[in-house]
Design a protein around this motif. Structure first.
Motif, PDB file in Angstrom:
ATOM      1  N   ASP A 324       1.009  -1.162  -0.009  1.00 29.29           N
ATOM      2  CA  ASP A 324      -0.057   0.118  -0.148  1.00 29.29           C
ATOM      3  C   ASP A 324       0.818   1.172   0.080  1.00 29.29           C
ATOM      4  O   ASP A 324       1.577   1.470   0.945  1.00 29.29           O
ATOM      5  CB  ASP A 324      -0.783  -0.143   1.336  1.00 29.29           C
ATOM      6  CG  ASP A 324      -1.713   1.029   1.323  1.00 29.29           C
ATOM      7  OD1 ASP A 324      -1.675   2.065   0.598  1.00 29.29           O
ATOM      8  OD2 ASP A 324      -2.543   1.090   2.281  1.00 29.29           O
ATOM      9  N   ILE A 325       0.837   2.076  -1.170  1.00 25.11           N
ATOM     10  CA  ILE A 325       1.697   3.138  -0.995  1.00 25.11           C
ATOM     11  C   ILE A 325       1.247   4.170  -0.244  1.00 25.11           C
ATOM     12  O   ILE A 325       2.370   5.216   0.021  1.00 25.11           O
ATOM     13  CB  ILE A 325       1.863   3.571  -2.798  1.00 25.11           C
ATOM     14  CG1 ILE A 325       0.407   4.181  -2.884  1.00 25.11           C
ATOM     15  CG2 ILE A 325       2.491   2.625  -3.500  1.00 25.11           C
ATOM     16  CD1 ILE A 325       0.586   4.965  -4.566  1.00 25.11           C
ATOM     17  N   TYR A 326       0.437   4.198   0.546  1.00 26.72           N
ATOM     18  CA  TYR A 326      -0.085   5.155   1.317  1.00 26.72           C
ATOM     19  C   TYR A 326       0.075   4.939   2.702  1.00 26.72           C
ATOM     20  O   TYR A 326       0.005   5.618   3.568  1.00 26.72           O
ATOM     21  CB  TYR A 326      -1.531   5.507   1.139  1.00 26.72           C
ATOM     22  CG  TYR A 326      -2.009   5.904  -0.343  1.00 26.72           C
ATOM     23  CD1 TYR A 326      -2.003   7.409  -0.330  1.00 26.72           C
ATOM     24  CD2 TYR A 326      -2.377   5.112  -1.228  1.00 26.72           C
ATOM     25  CE1 TYR A 326      -2.070   7.860  -1.843  1.00 26.72           C
ATOM     26  CE2 TYR A 326      -2.582   5.541  -2.535  1.00 26.72           C
ATOM     27  CZ  TYR A 326      -2.449   6.898  -2.841  1.00 26.72           C
ATOM     28  OH  TYR A 326      -2.908   7.429  -3.965  1.00 26.72           O
ATOM     29  N   SER A 327       0.663   3.594   2.959  1.00 37.89           N
ATOM     30  CA  SER A 327       0.869   3.266   4.344  1.00 37.89           C
ATOM     31  C   SER A 327       2.587   3.107   4.687  1.00 37.89           C
ATOM     32  O   SER A 327       3.000   3.143   5.810  1.00 37.89           O
ATOM     33  CB  SER A 327       0.324   1.819   4.880  1.00 37.89           C
ATOM     34  OG  SER A 327       0.965   0.896   4.054  1.00 37.89           O
ATOM     35  N   VAL A 328       3.417   3.226   3.486  1.00 40.59           N
ATOM     36  CA  VAL A 328       4.741   3.078   3.712  1.00 40.59           C
ATOM     37  C   VAL A 328       5.364   4.402   4.373  1.00 40.59           C
ATOM     38  O   VAL A 328       4.831   5.485   4.241  1.00 40.59           O
ATOM     39  CB  VAL A 328       5.552   2.980   2.296  1.00 40.59           C
ATOM     40  CG1 VAL A 328       5.303   1.460   2.240  1.00 40.59           C
ATOM     41  CG2 VAL A 328       5.100   4.048   1.484  1.00 40.59           C
ATOM     42  N   GLN A 329       6.274   4.147   5.204  1.00 40.12           N
ATOM     43  CA  GLN A 329       6.728   5.646   5.837  1.00 40.12           C
ATOM     44  C   GLN A 329       7.626   6.355   4.588  1.00 40.12           C
ATOM     45  O   GLN A 329       7.403   7.697   4.727  1.00 40.12           O
ATOM     46  CB  GLN A 329       7.920   5.115   6.776  1.00 40.12           C
ATOM     47  CG  GLN A 329       7.320   4.805   7.963  1.00 40.12           C
ATOM     48  CD  GLN A 329       8.313   3.974   8.890  1.00 40.12           C
ATOM     49  OE1 GLN A 329       9.506   3.984   8.651  1.00 40.12           O
ATOM     50  NE2 GLN A 329       7.850   3.086   9.833  1.00 40.12           N
ATOM     51  N   ASP A 330       8.301   5.917   3.865  1.00 46.83           N
ATOM     52  CA  ASP A 330       9.276   6.682   2.910  1.00 46.83           C
ATOM     53  C   ASP A 330       9.648   5.861   1.703  1.00 46.83           C
ATOM     54  O   ASP A 330       9.469   4.656   1.632  1.00 46.83           O
ATOM     55  CB  ASP A 330      10.392   7.337   3.823  1.00 46.83           C
ATOM     56  CG  ASP A 330      11.332   6.384   4.447  1.00 46.83           C
ATOM     57  OD1 ASP A 330      11.257   5.175   4.141  1.00 46.83           O
ATOM     58  OD2 ASP A 330      11.748   6.593   5.483  1.00 46.83           O
ATOM     59  N   ALA A 331      10.491   6.398   0.774  1.00 47.18           N
ATOM     60  CA  ALA A 331      11.148   5.754  -0.227  1.00 47.18           C
ATOM     61  C   ALA A 331      11.600   4.408   0.162  1.00 47.18           C
ATOM     62  O   ALA A 331      11.681   3.214  -0.711  1.00 47.18           O
ATOM     63  CB  ALA A 331      11.898   6.747  -1.285  1.00 47.18           C
ATOM     64  N   ASP A 332      12.814   4.664   1.080  1.00 41.84           N
ATOM     65  CA  ASP A 332      13.345   3.467   1.533  1.00 41.84           C
ATOM     66  C   ASP A 332      12.561   2.351   2.003  1.00 41.84           C
ATOM     67  O   ASP A 332      12.858   1.064   1.574  1.00 41.84           O
ATOM     68  CB  ASP A 332      14.412   3.701   2.804  1.00 41.84           C
ATOM     69  CG  ASP A 332      15.447   4.701   2.007  1.00 41.84           C
ATOM     70  OD1 ASP A 332      15.995   4.510   1.080  1.00 41.84           O
ATOM     71  OD2 ASP A 332      16.175   5.477   2.899  1.00 41.84           O
ATOM     72  N   ASP A 333      11.700   2.752   2.725  1.00 43.38           N
ATOM     73  CA  ASP A 333      10.758   1.621   3.282  1.00 43.38           C
ATOM     74  C   ASP A 333      10.098   1.072   2.061  1.00 43.38           C
ATOM     75  O   ASP A 333       9.850  -0.292   1.948  1.00 43.38           O
ATOM     76  CB  ASP A 333       9.611   2.199   4.175  1.00 43.38           C
ATOM     77  CG  ASP A 333       8.438   1.357   5.036  1.00 43.38           C
ATOM     78  OD1 ASP A 333       9.042   0.039   4.881  1.00 43.38           O
ATOM     79  OD2 ASP A 333       7.519   1.695   5.402  1.00 43.38           O
ATOM     80  N   LEU A 334       9.530   1.694   1.171  1.00 38.66           N
ATOM     81  CA  LEU A 334       8.828   1.046  -0.004  1.00 38.66           C
ATOM     82  C   LEU A 334       9.717   0.264  -0.870  1.00 38.66           C
ATOM     83  O   LEU A 334       9.402  -0.958  -1.080  1.00 38.66           O
ATOM     84  CB  LEU A 334       8.284   2.088  -0.937  1.00 38.66           C
ATOM     85  CG  LEU A 334       7.271   1.805  -2.063  1.00 38.66           C
ATOM     86  CD1 LEU A 334       6.464   0.826  -1.777  1.00 38.66           C
ATOM     87  CD2 LEU A 334       6.844   2.962  -2.711  1.00 38.66           C
ATOM     88  N   LEU A 335      10.950   0.783  -1.056  1.00 39.92           N
ATOM     89  CA  LEU A 335      12.130  -0.264  -1.912  1.00 39.92           C
ATOM     90  C   LEU A 335      12.383  -1.378  -1.024  1.00 39.92           C
ATOM     91  O   LEU A 335      12.642  -2.425  -1.646  1.00 39.92           O
ATOM     92  CB  LEU A 335      13.307   0.580  -2.177  1.00 39.92           C
ATOM     93  CG  LEU A 335      12.865   1.919  -3.170  1.00 39.92           C
ATOM     94  CD1 LEU A 335      14.251   2.883  -3.285  1.00 39.92           C
ATOM     95  CD2 LEU A 335      12.341   1.377  -4.606  1.00 39.92           C
ATOM     96  N   SER A 336      12.451  -1.235   0.178  1.00 42.28           N
ATOM     97  CA  SER A 336      13.069  -2.586   0.945  1.00 42.28           C
ATOM     98  C   SER A 336      11.915  -3.507   1.081  1.00 42.28           C
ATOM     99  O   SER A 336      12.261  -4.719   0.809  1.00 42.28           O
ATOM    100  CB  SER A 336      13.617  -2.174   2.077  1.00 42.28           C
ATOM    101  OG  SER A 336      12.612  -2.051   2.974  1.00 42.28           O
ATOM    102  N   ARG A 337      10.612  -2.863   1.026  1.00 40.19           N
ATOM    103  CA  ARG A 337       9.549  -3.978   1.200  1.00 40.19           C
ATOM    104  C   ARG A 337       9.307  -4.748  -0.374  1.00 40.19           C
ATOM    105  O   ARG A 337       9.053  -5.895  -0.421  1.00 40.19           O
ATOM    106  CB  ARG A 337       8.228  -3.509   1.347  1.00 40.19           C
ATOM    107  CG  ARG A 337       8.349  -3.094   2.888  1.00 40.19           C
ATOM    108  CD  ARG A 337       7.354  -2.250   3.542  1.00 40.19           C
ATOM    109  NE  ARG A 337       5.870  -2.655   3.681  1.00 40.19           N
ATOM    110  CZ  ARG A 337       4.983  -2.206   4.079  1.00 40.19           C
ATOM    111  NH1 ARG A 337       4.999  -1.079   4.540  1.00 40.19           N
ATOM    112  NH2 ARG A 337       4.028  -2.797   4.084  1.00 40.19           N
ATOM    113  N   LEU A 338       9.631  -3.768  -1.281  1.00 41.54           N
ATOM    114  CA  LEU A 338       9.543  -4.578  -2.843  1.00 41.54           C
ATOM    115  C   LEU A 338      10.633  -5.606  -2.923  1.00 41.54           C
ATOM    116  O   LEU A 338      10.400  -6.733  -3.813  1.00 41.54           O
ATOM    117  CB  LEU A 338       9.782  -3.583  -3.806  1.00 41.54           C
ATOM    118  CG  LEU A 338       8.609  -2.392  -4.188  1.00 41.54           C
ATOM    119  CD1 LEU A 338       9.002  -1.520  -5.148  1.00 41.54           C
ATOM    120  CD2 LEU A 338       7.326  -3.176  -4.939  1.00 41.54           C
TER     121      LEU A 338
END
Ligand code: SF4
Ligand code: SF4
Length: 373
Positions: A324-338
């Motif tokens: 969910d792109i609205y629940s990630v903290q920041d870009a790092d959080d999103l990239l590491s979850r991917l």
């Protein structure tokens, strides 16, 4: 022992087993790997090269000096040809504790290092060509267009996370040129991401009938036009001339029309090893797909809906498969979850993957075997 690594987490796990980890080389790629490993708290011993000048910085070592260090391990990166040469050289020296970082992983690490995003998204789910076994399940889809409000909202959120910078964004489908508001989509995409390549990928069949304003929009929004040629009757030269009048030069994926199709079958039982599938798949974290406010590390779970609906199956993407792109903290959080394995990979039969040459190109007969066997 793993000799070829496709995933950053896997690399971190591997090198954590060793006391003295060296990156073989000291160019840009080696620097990226070292920065990424440091992010995970991996202490690496330094760079190492073949022949060293005495005045080089202290954390660059000559291979001869470190080859006998206790519990040493080497990370190899670089172009395929260079990798092969280094591996041959290591074998000659009897060095067996090494791993080769894949080109895909280098690209993923480079993006993470620069805090860039690369993703694709469907403007339209259905298609006007309906190829056999289409990986995007477009022949099976009902008529479906992305809604502008949702598109703008999701792009705005991703732009906030990545400061308006993307490595590459692919607007595709299905057939994206079927979208009646494609010009608005291009404008939203470019306004959201002033920095980065934006590309429309089409089968081209509408290029000689679409309005001139589409070409104007490509030009005004600095969006590239990419075409996959298929063995159907179509005047490509006319399309090129039209595009050129608007200073757009069509880029082709393939010089000759696609005559043969690849295959990556689904396993409806879902009993495959999802972790090893994810780590070994060229699509994971490379074919990132935006769908309804979520980013998926691969487009298959994102786009599986029409397959399930058409064949009455339930290949299930779990809540964790899409982020969910609205629940990630920041870009790092999103990239590491991917980077994390997703359970949906249990549905892929990777033992029977053919990148091309499995079937002659033809239109779909809407038979489930096109996507399974
Ligand atoms: S043209 Fe592309 S999207 Fe359309 S059916 Fe063929 S492979 Fe799928
Ligand atoms: S879902 Fe299939 S194609 Fe996608 S990353 Fe997993 S194994 Fe690869």
């Amino acid at each position: 022992m793993l000799k070829y690594c496709n995933n950053e987490r896997q690399l971190v796990e591997l090198v954590s087993l060793y006391k003295n980890v060296y990156i073989f080389g000291m160019g840009e790629t080696a620097q990226i790997i070292s920065r990424r490993l440091k992010n995970y708290g991996v202490a690496f011993a330094g760079f190492c090269i073949n022949n060293i000048a005495p005045d080089l910085s202290v954390d660059v070592y000559a291979l001869d000096d470190v080859i006998t260090s206790e519990n040493s391990f080497f990370i190899i990166a670089g172009e395929k040809q260079i990798q092969d040469e280094i591996i041959a050289y290591f074998l000659k020296l009897n060095i067996s504790a090494y791993v080769v970082v894949s080109d895909k992983l280098i690209r993923v690490m480079n993006r993470a290092d620069k805090k860039l995003i690369k993703f694709q998204t469907h403007l339209v789910d259905h298609c006007n060509l309906n190829c056999r076994g289409c990986y995007h399940f477009s022949p099976l889809s009902k008529e479906k267009y992305v809604e502008l409000d949702e598109f703008a909202k999701d792009f705005s959120r991703l732009s906030d996370l990545f400061d308006g910078k993307a490595e590459e964004i692919w607007l595709l489908g299905g057939e994206p040129l079927l979208h009646p508001e494609i010009n608005e989509c291009l404008e939203i995409a470019r306004n959201s991401f002033p920095v980065g390549l934006i590309k429309v990928l089409t089968n081209g069949l509408l290029l000689n009938v679409i309005g001139e304003d589409f070409y104007d929009s490509l030009s005004e929004n600095d969006v590239q036009l990419w075409v996959t040629k298929y063995p159907v009757e179509f005047d490509y030269e006319k399309a090129e001339r039209r595009a050129l009048q608007h200073h757009i030069s069509i880029k082709y994926f393939n010089k000759e029309p696609v005559r043969e199709l690849g295959h990556q079958p689904l396993d409806l039982n879902g009993k495959r090893n999802s972790v090893s599938n994810f780590y070994n798949c060229y699509r994971s974290d490379e074919c990132v797909d935006l769908k309804h406010g979520k980013l998926f590390s691969c487009f298959i779970p994102a786009e599986i809906g029409p397959f399930n609906d058409y064949f009455n199956t339930n290949l299930f993407a779990s809540d964790n498969d899409g982020i969910d792109i609205y629940s990630v903290q920041d870009a790092d959080d999103l990239l590491s979850r991917l980077e994390k394995p997703i359970s949906f990979c249990r549905y892929c039969n990777r033992n029977d993957v053919a990148v091309s040459g499995r079937f002659p190109w033809c239109r779909s007969e809407y038979n489930i075997l096109e996507w399974t066997e």
